[in-house]
Motif scaffolding. Sequence first.
Motif, PDB file in Angstrom:
ATOM      1  N   GLY A  40       0.821  -1.210   0.000  1.00  0.00           N
ATOM      2  CA  GLY A  40       0.000   0.000   0.000  1.00  0.00           C
ATOM      3  C   GLY A  40       0.852   1.256   0.000  1.00  0.00           C
ATOM      4  N   PRO A  41       0.219   2.428   0.024  1.00  0.00           N
ATOM      5  CA  PRO A  41       0.949   3.694  -0.044  1.00  0.00           C
ATOM      6  C   PRO A  41       1.912   3.940   1.121  1.00  0.00           C
ATOM      7  CG  PRO A  41      -1.395   4.033  -0.370  1.00  0.00           C
ATOM      8  CD  PRO A  41      -1.233   2.613   0.025  1.00  0.00           C
ATOM      9  N   THR A  42       1.478   3.642   2.338  1.00  0.00           N
ATOM     10  CA  THR A  42       2.362   3.884   3.479  1.00  0.00           C
ATOM     11  C   THR A  42       3.580   2.981   3.372  1.00  0.00           C
ATOM     12  OG1 THR A  42       0.294   4.208   4.687  1.00  0.00           O
ATOM     13  CG2 THR A  42       2.314   4.269   5.980  1.00  0.00           C
ATOM     14  N   ASP A  43       3.331   1.754   2.933  1.00  0.00           N
ATOM     15  CA  ASP A  43       4.409   0.785   2.723  1.00  0.00           C
ATOM     16  C   ASP A  43       5.384   1.290   1.652  1.00  0.00           C
ATOM     17  OD1 ASP A  43       5.303  -2.061   3.187  1.00  0.00           O
ATOM     18  OD2 ASP A  43       4.879  -2.193   1.032  1.00  0.00           O
ATOM     19  N   HIS A  91       3.575   6.463  10.256  1.00  0.00           N
ATOM     20  CA  HIS A  91       2.112   6.498  10.185  1.00  0.00           C
ATOM     21  C   HIS A  91       1.700   7.810   9.511  1.00  0.00           C
ATOM     22  CE1 HIS A  91      -1.902   5.448  10.941  1.00  0.00           C
ATOM     23  NE2 HIS A  91      -1.925   5.320  12.253  1.00  0.00           N
ATOM     24  N   HIS A  92       0.416   7.844   9.096  1.00  0.00           N
ATOM     25  CA  HIS A  92      -0.034   9.052   8.412  1.00  0.00           C
ATOM     26  C   HIS A  92      -1.079   9.803   9.227  1.00  0.00           C
ATOM     27  CE1 HIS A  92      -3.421   6.633   7.563  1.00  0.00           C
ATOM     28  NE2 HIS A  92      -3.019   6.074   6.450  1.00  0.00           N
ATOM     29  N   ILE A  93      -1.914  10.564   8.554  1.00  0.00           N
ATOM     30  CA  ILE A  93      -2.976  11.366   9.181  1.00  0.00           C
ATOM     31  C   ILE A  93      -3.844  10.548  10.153  1.00  0.00           C
ATOM     32  CG2 ILE A  93      -4.618  10.888   7.310  1.00  0.00           C
ATOM     33  CD1 ILE A  93      -5.458  13.821   7.397  1.00  0.00           C
ATOM     34  N   ALA A 160      -8.176   4.849   8.854  1.00  0.00           N
ATOM     35  CA  ALA A 160      -7.257   4.920   7.709  1.00  0.00           C
ATOM     36  C   ALA A 160      -7.575   6.161   6.876  1.00  0.00           C
ATOM     37  CB  ALA A 160      -7.396   3.663   6.859  1.00  0.00           C
ATOM     38  N   ALA A 161      -6.620   6.578   6.081  1.00  0.00           N
ATOM     39  CA  ALA A 161      -6.819   7.752   5.232  1.00  0.00           C
ATOM     40  C   ALA A 161      -7.960   7.513   4.251  1.00  0.00           C
ATOM     41  CB  ALA A 161      -5.525   8.051   4.489  1.00  0.00           C
ATOM     42  N   SER A 162      -8.032   6.296   3.724  1.00  0.00           N
ATOM     43  CA  SER A 162      -9.096   5.956   2.772  1.00  0.00           C
ATOM     44  C   SER A 162     -10.464   5.994   3.450  1.00  0.00           C
ATOM     45  CB  SER A 162      -8.843   4.568   2.194  1.00  0.00           C
ATOM     46  OG  SER A 162      -8.487   3.684   3.239  1.00  0.00           O
ATOM     47  N   HIS A 163     -10.498   5.651   4.721  1.00  0.00           N
ATOM     48  CA  HIS A 163     -11.752   5.727   5.475  1.00  0.00           C
ATOM     49  C   HIS A 163     -12.164   7.189   5.633  1.00  0.00           C
ATOM     50  CE1 HIS A 163     -13.871   5.978   9.475  1.00  0.00           C
ATOM     51  NE2 HIS A 163     -14.668   5.201   8.795  1.00  0.00           N
ATOM     52  N   GLY A 184      -5.274  -2.766   4.719  1.00  0.00           N
ATOM     53  CA  GLY A 184      -4.394  -1.801   4.065  1.00  0.00           C
ATOM     54  C   GLY A 184      -4.836  -1.654   2.623  1.00  0.00           C
ATOM     55  N   THR A 185      -4.258  -0.677   1.928  1.00  0.00           N
ATOM     56  CA  THR A 185      -4.626  -0.461   0.530  1.00  0.00           C
ATOM     57  C   THR A 185      -4.122  -1.593  -0.359  1.00  0.00           C
ATOM     58  OG1 THR A 185      -4.532   1.886   0.933  1.00  0.00           O
ATOM     59  CG2 THR A 185      -4.434   1.211  -1.344  1.00  0.00           C
ATOM     60  N   GLY A 186      -3.034  -2.258   0.066  1.00  0.00           N
ATOM     61  CA  GLY A 186      -2.503  -3.389  -0.729  1.00  0.00           C
ATOM     62  C   GLY A 186      -3.621  -4.371  -1.068  1.00  0.00           C
ATOM     63  N   CYS A 201     -11.016   5.530  -2.269  1.00  0.00           N
ATOM     64  CA  CYS A 201     -10.380   6.843  -2.312  1.00  0.00           C
ATOM     65  C   CYS A 201      -9.056   6.665  -1.602  1.00  0.00           C
ATOM     66  CB  CYS A 201     -11.243   7.892  -1.604  1.00  0.00           C
ATOM     67  SG  CYS A 201     -10.423   9.498  -1.619  1.00  0.00           S
ATOM     68  N   ASP A 202      -7.961   6.777  -2.327  1.00  0.00           N
ATOM     69  CA  ASP A 202      -6.678   6.453  -1.701  1.00  0.00           C
ATOM     70  C   ASP A 202      -5.528   7.265  -2.282  1.00  0.00           C
ATOM     71  OD1 ASP A 202      -4.676   4.851  -0.233  1.00  0.00           O
ATOM     72  OD2 ASP A 202      -6.363   3.497   0.012  1.00  0.00           O
ATOM     73  N   GLN A 203      -4.375   7.170  -1.588  1.00  0.00           N
ATOM     74  CA  GLN A 203      -3.241   8.013  -1.941  1.00  0.00           C
ATOM     75  C   GLN A 203      -2.717   7.736  -3.351  1.00  0.00           C
ATOM     76  OE1 GLN A 203      -3.633   6.625   1.328  1.00  0.00           O
ATOM     77  NE2 GLN A 203      -1.758   7.163   2.416  1.00  0.00           N
ATOM     78  N   THR A 204      -2.200   8.815  -3.967  1.00  0.00           N
ATOM     79  CA  THR A 204      -1.615   8.682  -5.310  1.00  0.00           C
ATOM     80  C   THR A 204      -0.409   7.750  -5.305  1.00  0.00           C
ATOM     81  OG1 THR A 204      -0.187  10.594  -4.922  1.00  0.00           O
ATOM     82  CG2 THR A 204      -2.269  11.004  -6.060  1.00  0.00           C
TER      83      THR A 204
HETATM   84  N1  ASP Z   1      -3.647   4.120   2.157  1.00  0.00           N
HETATM   85  C1  ASP Z   1      -4.115   3.399   3.294  1.00  0.00           C
HETATM   86  C2  ASP Z   1      -5.059   4.236   4.073  1.00  0.00           C
HETATM   87  O1  ASP Z   1      -6.157   4.316   3.632  1.00  0.00           O
HETATM   88  C3  ASP Z   1      -3.151   2.702   4.133  1.00  0.00           C
HETATM   89  C4  ASP Z   1      -2.080   1.987   3.431  1.00  0.00           C
HETATM   90  O2  ASP Z   1      -2.239   0.810   3.082  1.00  0.00           O
HETATM   91  O3  ASP Z   1      -1.036   2.598   3.243  1.00  0.00           O
HETATM   92  O4  ASP Z   1      -4.777   4.752   5.116  1.00  0.00           O
END
Ligand code: ASP
Length: 324
Positions: A40-43, A91-93, A160-163, A184-186, A201-204
Motif C-alpha cells: 500500500g501507499p504507506t508501505d 504512520h499518516h494522518i 485509515a486515510a481511505s476511510h 491496508g490499501t494493498g 479513495c486512496d493516496q496517489t
Molecule cells: N492508504 C491506506 C489508508 O487508507 C493505508 C495503506 O495501506 O497505506 O490509510
Amino acid sequence: MKRLLSTLVAAASLMLTGLASAQSFPDRTITIVVPFAAGGPTDTVTRLVAEAMSKDLGQQVIVENVGGAGGTLGAGRVASAEPDGYTLLLHHIGMATSATLYRKLAYDPLNAFEYIGLVTDVPMTIVARKDFEPSDLKGLIDYVKANKDTVTLANAGIGAASHLCGMMFMSAIGTPLVTVPYKGTGPAMTDLLGGQVDMLCDQTTNTTKQIQGGTIKAYAVTSPDRLAVLPDVPTANEAGLPGFEVGIWHGLYAPKGTPAEVTERLSRSLQVALKDKNVIDRFAELGTVPSSQEDATPAALKAKLESEIARWKPVIEAAGQYAD
Ligand code: ASP
C-alpha cells in the motif's frame, strides 16, 4: 554511606552506558513498523525512505507490516516497544483521526511517542474498478446515489486515510454507501483490480501507476491543483465537489522515552533521506514530494499532530461514527 556510594556509582554507570549507546547508535538493524498491509501507499513511502536512511545510518533499516484496525494495531505495537530507537513507526494522518475515531485506544497518540519528523504529504484520488459505469465525477455521484445499497467502497480500516476520504465523500454527496474494510490499501487494491469491490479513495502513491496503466478508473484528485503525473484527472473541486481537498501527511515516530540524542540522529537521517535523488524521483512519479528539511523535524511533526487532532475532532464528532 557505603551503600549510598555504591548506588550512586551504579546510577552513574547506567547513565554512562545509556549515553554510550546513544552515541554509538545505531549499531544494529532498525525496524520501521508500517501499520498497514504490504503493497500500500504507506508501505511504498516507508520502503523508499528506509532504503535512503539505511545508507545514511550505515545499518539496515527494515520494514515490518502490522496492519489492521486502521493503523491502530501497528501504532500500539510501537507505543509499547523498547524506547531505544530500533523500533520506529511510520504512520499518516490516521494518527490524528484515530485519536477521536477510537473511543478506546491502547495508547495516547499525543503522548505515547517521541517525534522524528514529517515525511511527505500525499494527495488522494477517487477511483473505481476499470469497468465501473460512470465516466466522470458528476456521473459517479448520480450513479452511487441511485445505487447506494449495492455500490461498495473499500477502505483500509476505521481511522485509515481511505476511510477518512470515504467519509468525506459520503458526507459531501449526502449518501451513505456500503463500506468494505481491509488491512491496508494493498489488499483493497487487489480486490479493486479483480472487480470484487467498486470504489476506493486512496493516496496517489498507490493509485498513480494503476491509473496510468488503465487498470483502474480515476474520477478526481483531492489536491488544490491537477497533478503533473495525472494531467487528465480533474481536481474534485473543479469536477463537482467544491472544497473537497485533503492531503495525507506522514510522520516518523519512536516510542516515548527514546533518548533525545537518538531521535535527533534519526531526524538528521530522515532529512538526508528526503534529499536523496531516488526518493525525490520516485516520489515525483507517484504524485508527491518529500517534506521540507524544516518539516522533517520533531517540533514540526509534534505541531502537525496537535493541530490535526484539533482540526479533525469536531468533523468526526459531527459525523458521529466511532470505533470501539
Ligand atoms: N492508504 C491506506 C489508508 O487508507 C493505508 C495503506 O495501506 O497505506 O490509510
